[in-house]
Motif scaffolding. Sequence first.
Motif: not given
Length: 418
Positions: A7-11, A21-22, A375-376, A16-17
Amino acid sequence: MKLGAFLWATGHHIAAWRHPHAHVTAGIDINHYIQLARTAEAAKFDLLFCEDAAGLREANVGIASQTSRSIGFEPISLLSALAVQTSRIGLVSTASTSYNEPYGLARTFLSLDHLSGGRAGWNLVTSASHIEAANFGATGLRPHADRYERAREFAEVVTGLWRDTPGQASGSGHDGQSFSVRDPLDLPPSPQGAPVMVQAGASDVGRDLAARTADVVFTAAQTFEEAKAFYDDLKGRLAAYGREPDDIKIMPGVAPVVAATEAEAQAKYEELQELIPDDVGVALLSSYLSISDLGRYPIDGPLPELPESEGMKSRQALVIEQSRRDNLSIRQLARHFAGARGHWRIVGTPVQIADELQARFEGGAADGFNVMPSYFPGELDAFAALVVPELQRRGLFRTDYEGHTLREHLGLKRPAWT
């Protein structure tokens, strides 16, 4: 094959931020992390993995604010919240031996282990950042060898505290070079006996510490040959500590970008790469190379000769090796590094990515992988929906949990004292 969801916040991609779609405020949105944890658990991942640093990741606040890692929860607190939102997946958090005391950290991780029903793990690291040092009254980094000697003693004390139960203390009292502890903890052993010990150092002294203490090793390797050499070297060190090769699971990081077609996957990757500002990419590279003035060199020239660092020695060596092997300029190296901080990246279809993972797994270069979505939540969703079923179809990955604790997921022995 074992799988972690890192896991890492936005990705994990540094830009990624900025992806359309982030989730830009993901770092402080508990519902975002709950969603990620449930996605990984539904896909039967072995564990969630959280990295940490006790300070900003960049000295330049303007640069720090333009990265995917600028805001995030303290991970043990985060995993405590996720423990009650999940029931099976393991919960592994990073904590430094440089800026903690063993009694407090042993108590915290054993509490998480009880709260989660035996699903906790501690990723032991030594802090290698001047920024962190400045937050704890230090004027500079401890020398690399000193950090690892403190880490060795720290792990010894923590293990002793996890071993001794109230009323049955068999010697948790410790009076050593760096630490002094008198009493046992006020907790009994957890359902899995003790939290799983994870380690991420890959230097020579780091490998020795892992061979002595770790159950899981998280590492970075670009090529099959690098991964195989690390795997064989670390497994070969275990006998000196009375351990067997299967007592450690080696799980290198991998950053997949997956889509139904190769062209679509490549387009997704290129879209992310176009979002990297050069100064942000170079600053990230500088921090891992422990050099403050990389920006003064021509960005389209080669990486200069660098002195050996007291920071992250293994990562510095990996980056320098890649720059020489692939004849990369600073700009090219920074853009490559921004995708996954030196970890292995694969771009392709579910079959292509499964082929690559299977080759390293069956080739004796990995026991599993710590998956680092760009990205997440999009790339974790894609890996769970596209790659996991392909691994399951090949019989490489579980279709359901067979146990309840993290040790059971990983096929690790309970500690000998339990």
